[in-house]
Design an enzyme around this catalytic site. Sequence first.
Site, PDB file in Angstrom:
ATOM      1  N   LYS A  13       0.838  -1.210   0.000  1.00 34.15           N
ATOM      2  CA  LYS A  13       0.000   0.000   0.000  1.00 34.15           C
ATOM      3  C   LYS A  13       0.873   1.260   0.000  1.00 34.15           C
ATOM      4  CE  LYS A  13      -1.990  -1.088   3.924  1.00 34.15           C
ATOM      5  NZ  LYS A  13      -1.256  -2.340   4.240  1.00 34.15           N
TER       6      LYS A  13
ATOM      7  N   ARG B  11      -9.338   1.159   9.135  1.00 33.07           N
ATOM      8  CA  ARG B  11      -9.052  -0.273   9.292  1.00 33.07           C
ATOM      9  C   ARG B  11      -9.937  -0.942  10.329  1.00 33.07           C
ATOM     10  NH1 ARG B  11      -2.991   0.545   9.126  1.00 33.07           N
ATOM     11  NH2 ARG B  11      -2.475  -1.519   9.843  1.00 33.07           N
TER      12      ARG B  11
ATOM     13  N   ARG C 164      11.870  -6.094   4.394  1.00 35.68           N
ATOM     14  CA  ARG C 164      11.674  -4.643   4.274  1.00 35.68           C
ATOM     15  C   ARG C 164      12.724  -3.880   5.078  1.00 35.68           C
ATOM     16  NH1 ARG C 164       5.920  -2.000   5.342  1.00 35.68           N
ATOM     17  NH2 ARG C 164       6.093  -3.050   7.340  1.00 35.68           N
TER      18      ARG C 164
ATOM     19  N   ARG D  38      11.649  -2.120  10.711  1.00 34.82           N
ATOM     20  CA  ARG D  38      10.564  -1.598  11.548  1.00 34.82           C
ATOM     21  C   ARG D  38      10.332  -2.535  12.722  1.00 34.82           C
ATOM     22  NH1 ARG D  38       5.394   0.230   7.963  1.00 34.82           N
ATOM     23  NH2 ARG D  38       4.304  -1.015   9.520  1.00 34.82           N
TER      24      ARG D  38
ATOM     25  N   ARG E 141      -0.298  -8.647  13.755  1.00 28.68           N
ATOM     26  CA  ARG E 141      -0.886  -7.722  12.768  1.00 28.68           C
ATOM     27  C   ARG E 141      -1.782  -8.470  11.799  1.00 28.68           C
ATOM     28  NH1 ARG E 141       4.381  -5.344  10.525  1.00 28.68           N
ATOM     29  NH2 ARG E 141       3.100  -4.128   9.079  1.00 28.68           N
TER      30      ARG E 141
HETATM   31  P1  AP5 Z   1       4.933  -1.668   1.759  1.00 30.36           P
HETATM   32  O1  AP5 Z   1       4.575  -0.780   0.613  1.00 30.36           O
HETATM   33  O2  AP5 Z   1       5.770  -1.128   2.844  1.00 30.36           O
HETATM   34  O3  AP5 Z   1       3.591  -2.380   2.321  1.00 30.36           O
HETATM   35  P2  AP5 Z   1       2.380  -1.786   3.144  1.00 30.36           P
HETATM   36  O4  AP5 Z   1       1.127  -2.395   2.589  1.00 30.36           O
HETATM   37  O5  AP5 Z   1       2.442  -0.299   3.220  1.00 30.36           O
HETATM   38  O6  AP5 Z   1       2.669  -2.458   4.548  1.00 30.36           O
HETATM   39  P3  AP5 Z   1       2.642  -1.869   6.031  1.00 30.36           P
HETATM   40  O7  AP5 Z   1       3.378  -2.845   6.878  1.00 30.36           O
HETATM   41  O8  AP5 Z   1       3.109  -0.451   6.046  1.00 30.36           O
HETATM   42  O9  AP5 Z   1       1.103  -1.929   6.316  1.00 30.36           O
HETATM   43  P4  AP5 Z   1       0.438  -1.857   7.676  1.00 30.36           P
HETATM   44  O10 AP5 Z   1      -0.977  -1.606   7.294  1.00 30.36           O
HETATM   45  O11 AP5 Z   1       0.660  -3.051   8.540  1.00 30.36           O
HETATM   46  O12 AP5 Z   1       1.231  -0.702   8.434  1.00 30.36           O
HETATM   47  P5  AP5 Z   1       0.873   0.823   8.743  1.00 30.36           P
HETATM   48  O13 AP5 Z   1       2.098   1.601   8.624  1.00 30.36           O
HETATM   49  O14 AP5 Z   1      -0.353   1.268   8.024  1.00 30.36           O
HETATM   50  O15 AP5 Z   1       5.647  -2.975   1.127  1.00 30.36           O
HETATM   51  C1  AP5 Z   1       6.146  -4.000   1.968  1.00 30.36           C
HETATM   52  C2  AP5 Z   1       7.493  -4.509   1.419  1.00 30.36           C
HETATM   53  O16 AP5 Z   1       7.278  -5.141   0.151  1.00 30.36           O
HETATM   54  C3  AP5 Z   1       8.516  -3.402   1.159  1.00 30.36           C
HETATM   55  O17 AP5 Z   1       9.783  -3.877   1.464  1.00 30.36           O
HETATM   56  C4  AP5 Z   1       8.392  -3.109  -0.369  1.00 30.36           C
HETATM   57  O18 AP5 Z   1       9.610  -2.652  -0.912  1.00 30.36           O
HETATM   58  C5  AP5 Z   1       8.028  -4.495  -0.895  1.00 30.36           C
HETATM   59  N1  AP5 Z   1       7.121  -4.448  -2.054  1.00 30.36           N
HETATM   60  C6  AP5 Z   1       6.081  -3.591  -2.269  1.00 30.36           C
HETATM   61  N2  AP5 Z   1       5.438  -3.909  -3.414  1.00 30.36           N
HETATM   62  C7  AP5 Z   1       6.088  -4.994  -3.935  1.00 30.36           C
HETATM   63  C8  AP5 Z   1       5.892  -5.804  -5.110  1.00 30.36           C
HETATM   64  N3  AP5 Z   1       4.908  -5.552  -5.968  1.00 30.36           N
HETATM   65  N4  AP5 Z   1       6.732  -6.842  -5.304  1.00 30.36           N
HETATM   66  C9  AP5 Z   1       7.735  -7.114  -4.415  1.00 30.36           C
HETATM   67  N5  AP5 Z   1       7.975  -6.391  -3.300  1.00 30.36           N
HETATM   68  C10 AP5 Z   1       7.153  -5.353  -3.061  1.00 30.36           C
HETATM   69  O19 AP5 Z   1       0.455   0.718  10.294  1.00 30.36           O
HETATM   70  C11 AP5 Z   1       1.414   0.385  11.269  1.00 30.36           C
HETATM   71  C12 AP5 Z   1       0.793   0.433  12.643  1.00 30.36           C
HETATM   72  O20 AP5 Z   1       0.311   1.756  12.930  1.00 30.36           O
HETATM   73  C13 AP5 Z   1      -0.445  -0.466  12.846  1.00 30.36           C
HETATM   74  O21 AP5 Z   1      -0.093  -1.804  13.134  1.00 30.36           O
HETATM   75  C14 AP5 Z   1      -1.122   0.260  14.014  1.00 30.36           C
HETATM   76  O22 AP5 Z   1      -0.469  -0.007  15.221  1.00 30.36           O
HETATM   77  C15 AP5 Z   1      -0.919   1.719  13.664  1.00 30.36           C
HETATM   78  N6  AP5 Z   1      -2.002   2.228  12.801  1.00 30.36           N
HETATM   79  C16 AP5 Z   1      -1.874   2.755  11.549  1.00 30.36           C
HETATM   80  N7  AP5 Z   1      -3.064   3.104  11.053  1.00 30.36           N
HETATM   81  C17 AP5 Z   1      -3.982   2.795  12.011  1.00 30.36           C
HETATM   82  C18 AP5 Z   1      -5.388   2.904  12.070  1.00 30.36           C
HETATM   83  N8  AP5 Z   1      -6.097   3.390  11.040  1.00 30.36           N
HETATM   84  N9  AP5 Z   1      -6.010   2.469  13.199  1.00 30.36           N
HETATM   85  C19 AP5 Z   1      -5.308   1.968  14.242  1.00 30.36           C
HETATM   86  N10 AP5 Z   1      -3.971   1.828  14.241  1.00 30.36           N
HETATM   87  C20 AP5 Z   1      -3.313   2.241  13.131  1.00 30.36           C
HETATM   88 MG    MG Z   2       2.833   1.093   4.748  1.00 38.13          MG
END
Ligand code: AP5
Ligand code: MG
Length: 218
Positions: free
Chosen positions: A13, A88, A122, A155, A166
Amino acid sequence: MKLVFLGPPGAGKGTMASRLSRHMNIPHISTGDIIRAAIRNETELGNQVKDIVEGGGLVPDDLTIELVEERLKFDDTREGYILDGFPRTIVQAEALENMEKIDHVINFELSDEEIIRRLSGRRVHKPTGRTYHVMFNPPKVEGKDDVTGEDLIIRPDDREEAVAKRLSIYREQTEPLIQYYQKKSLLEHLDTRPRPEEVFSNLLSMINSRSPLEDLGS
Ligand code: AP5
Ligand code: MG
């Protein structure tokens, strides 16, 4: 155009939102990035949620809703935005519905096996959130950010136990949003297994088929 990127951890994402944001010249609003910046800067919110986030739990709904409500008041959101990681939970989705009219929800699809491969490789530039993968998107110099040359980190919530948590929270609390947005005819599924370039091109076609061309920039 007002977009929501939905999907499990590690599905890409953030990677796609950052590219699309440059392409369409609209802001990429990642609640995860905002929360990690608060933790890094040791703000009141950051200190309050640090342990939850690093352990793989969700920040309470009222805090994330307030955070998004404030961010959406900024002037740069007038032409649209990409919401990455929000909503989410159903409570968050209902709150968003009371704030905004979303045009399009993209559901990023990926198997658990591939998610684990992506998260374990990552690497992140902590100050900017710039994201790499040791195999799929390596930096020019191992362990260093391409732009600043500074060290890359893993991370804290990419540790095995936090990833398992998660994923299970995603299934319980976020996956129901697929049906929620399907019922509103806003949802489109994106297969994120291919290489990033191909996923991005499919994403553009998807948005293009739903929207006037002038929204897409050049
Ligand atoms: P990446 O693009 O980093 O993936 P992502 O979907 O953004 O994954 P996240 O781990 O950031 O999602 P998340 O929803 O768990 O975390 P968030 O930060 O929102 O890609 C992943 C890897 O794959 C990278 O190394 C990339 O290079 C590689 N890649 C990408 N595309 C590829 C492809 N096509 N082919 C091969 N490799 C590829 O949330 C983190 C924390 O914050 C949550 O757990 C929670 O504690 C809190 N939080 C955030 N939002 C909320 C909310 N709305 N409510 C409550 N808590 C929240
Ligand atoms: Mg992300």
